[in-house]
Design an enzyme around this catalytic site. Structure first.
Site, PDB file in Angstrom:
ATOM      1  N   HIS A 100      -3.913  -4.514  -0.062  1.00 54.43           N
ATOM      2  CA  HIS A 100      -3.428  -5.146   1.162  1.00 54.43           C
ATOM      3  C   HIS A 100      -3.580  -6.651   1.057  1.00 54.43           C
ATOM      4  O   HIS A 100      -4.658  -7.185   1.290  1.00 54.43           O
ATOM      5  CB  HIS A 100      -4.234  -4.642   2.370  1.00 54.43           C
ATOM      6  CG  HIS A 100      -3.872  -3.267   2.805  1.00 54.43           C
ATOM      7  ND1 HIS A 100      -2.859  -3.018   3.706  1.00 54.43           N
ATOM      8  CD2 HIS A 100      -4.373  -2.062   2.458  1.00 54.43           C
ATOM      9  CE1 HIS A 100      -2.763  -1.711   3.893  1.00 54.43           C
ATOM     10  NE2 HIS A 100      -3.676  -1.105   3.150  1.00 54.43           N
TER      11      HIS A 100
ATOM     12  N   CYS B  65       0.837  -1.198   0.000  1.00 58.14           N
ATOM     13  CA  CYS B  65       0.000   0.000   0.000  1.00 58.14           C
ATOM     14  C   CYS B  65       0.874   1.251   0.000  1.00 58.14           C
ATOM     15  O   CYS B  65       1.624   1.468  -0.949  1.00 58.14           O
ATOM     16  CB  CYS B  65      -1.003  -0.039   1.143  1.00 58.14           C
ATOM     17  SG  CYS B  65      -2.326   1.170   0.982  1.00 58.14           S
TER      18      CYS B  65
ATOM     19  N   GLU C 287      -2.555  -8.821   3.059  1.00 58.06           N
ATOM     20  CA  GLU C 287      -2.824  -9.366   4.391  1.00 58.06           C
ATOM     21  C   GLU C 287      -4.270  -9.136   4.811  1.00 58.06           C
ATOM     22  O   GLU C 287      -4.699  -9.600   5.867  1.00 58.06           O
ATOM     23  CB  GLU C 287      -1.840  -8.787   5.418  1.00 58.06           C
ATOM     24  CG  GLU C 287      -2.130  -7.385   5.915  1.00 58.06           C
ATOM     25  CD  GLU C 287      -1.842  -6.275   4.918  1.00 58.06           C
ATOM     26  OE1 GLU C 287      -1.488  -6.572   3.758  1.00 58.06           O
ATOM     27  OE2 GLU C 287      -1.973  -5.099   5.305  1.00 58.06           O
TER      28      GLU C 287
END
Lengths: 209, 253
Positions: free
Chosen positions: A183, A81, A185
């Site tokens: 993202h 990001c 994650e």
């Protein structure tokens, strides 16, 4: 494999730690220490917030030169990001701010009626890559940003995405540097796959050295 | 590419249990918070919001343990709200693993808090929560303290102000619709969405799949589901299948 997540108070380091732990990694440090960073096999640069403030934090913690040195040593670096954006030359968020300049390109504002771009979107795959193993154009990834790498070298961009007619880089790769605008994650199973692919790639390279 | 609408599970928590009320009153224990959250994640939810239902009584947020646990098993965005009073509260929430915080009462008390928070953590971390009750034709009043205290503020103008203050998105909860399973307040959503240019999430009232039609008509960026999921009226799969015909949502392969 020694993984170091850069700790500069600008990112969700815990989320990244959690996903790596979930993927059975056991040597993960959240650190800003030169020694840790320069001895890492993989450095992860997270980032949530504003470009200017982030660069200021990196400067305050003397991380700019450390990261540039890590890059010169060809240590693998993964930006997420804002962490991806910082790798480039400059950003036009709140005026013009210089980035780490590890890669050439500028970060500009998305031209859109509604900002930030928050939500799940697909990727357009530009190049084949081990990082994209098992990833399809029907998969969704979680984006949350108002700025992006729009005009980039074709060589860098593995996959792009579109938001309100802005075509921007979603995943980039150049030598030892990888980065995602979204993202991974926070992108559920497919996000996990991207990270897992990255870890496999790095492990393979390390074994061949 | 059309703007995709996020399907969000809203979990109101008391003592580590998910509770559910009607019009924010009369709370019932539903399930263990963590188990339910992980289940929703595995079934394809796009985001999870944890609201501390009793924060107003203690004037603080007590969900750190839940967030901490959730962030080890759940890899979609997590928002936490209820009793977020100061910068330290936000720091703790993010440290525990939340990606965003929802702020209502403190924003009404001290609007500059939104600006301060957005400056430090970034606008994308700050969800401005607006809880409203309709008091007359075209006037929705903003309520604080989890729907207990009227503020005198007009929801429509307050939303504009919140955007100007630096909020990243707005989460709009209608007390009148909440828990009733009667659908969203379409008039409110249409009027409010026309005034702002940041994402809008609607919360409160979805009781059947048909209620989800509002998403298409009024360009909602996110929809919070509570009763529909917690009482197992429909599954996440059914919700997404219903929305998929408009190509408006994410489906895991």
């Amino acid at each position: 494999m020694k993984i170091v997540i850069i700790d500069y108070e600008t990112g969700n380091t815990k989320s990244i730690y959690n996903i790596l732990y979930h993927l059975k990694e056991n040597d993960i440090k959240i650190s800003k220490e030169k020694n840790d960073i320069l001895n890492a096999d993989l450095i992860i640069l997270p980032g949530v917030g504003a470009f200017k403030q982030a660069m200021q934090k990196l400067k305050d913690y003397s991380l700019i030169s450390i990261l540039q040195e890590a890059n010169e040593k060809n240590i693998f670096i993964f930006g997420i990001c804002l962490g991806m954006q910082l790798l480039f030359e400059r950003s036009f968020e709140f005026g013009e701010t210089k980035g780490l300049a590890l890669l050439s390109g500028d970060i500009v504002k998305l031209e859109a009626k509604k900002l930030p771009n928050i939500g799940w979107d697909n990727l357009k795959i530009n190049q084949d890559s081990k990082l994209l193993k098992g990833i399809n154009e029907s998969d969704f990834f979680y984006f949350i940003h108002s700025y992006a790498l729009i005009k980039s070298s074709e060589v860098y961009t593995l996959a792009s995405s579109i938001y309100e007619n802005n075509n921007f880089s979603a995943i980039i790769h150049h030598n030892n540097i990888f980065a995602c605008q979204f993202h991974p994650e926070k992108s559920a199973k497919k996000g996990l796959k991207i990270i897992s692919n990255l870890l496999s790639f790095v492990k393979e390279r390390l074994e061949n050295e | 590419m059309k703007n995709k609408c996020r399907v969000i599970a809203r979990l109101d928590i008391k003592n580590e249990f998910v509770i559910k009320g009607i019009q924010l009153e009369g709370l019932r224990k539903i399930a263990n918070a963590n188990e339910l959250a992980v289940d929703y994640y595995e079934k394809g939810i796009d985001e999870i919001i944890f609201m501390d239902a009793v924060a107003a009584y203690y004037d603080r947020n007590s969900l750190s343990n839940i967030i901490d646990q959730a962030s080890t098993d759940i890899f979609v965005p997590i928002t936490v709200g209820g009793g977020i009073r100061n910068i330290e509260d936000i720091k703790q929430a993010l440290k525990a693993g939340a990606d965003k915080v929802a702020i209502n009462t403190q924003a009404v008390r001290t609007p500059s808090f939104i600006t301060q928070a957005a400056k430090i953590f970034g606008s994308q971390c700050i969800v401005a929560s607006i809880v409203v009750k309709k008091t007359s034709e075209d006037f929705w009043e903003v309520y604080t303290e989890n729907g207990r205290e009227p503020s005198g503020k007009n929801a429509l103008s307050w939303a504009v102000e919140l955007e100007n203050l630096g909020a990243g998105e707005i989460m709009l909860t209608s007390i009148d619709q909440e828990g009733t399973k009667k659908g969203l307040d379409k008039n409110l959503i249409e009027q409010l969405n026309n005034k702002i240019s940041i994402p809008l999430i609607a919360s409160g009232g979805i009781g059947t799949l048909e209620h989800l039609d509002t998403i298409h008509k009024y360009n909602l960026d996110g929809i919070c589901l509570a009763s529909l999921l917690h009482y197992k009226i429909n599954s996440i799969k059914e919700v997404k299948e219903f929305l998929i015909k408009e190509n408006l949502i994410r489906v895991e392969q």
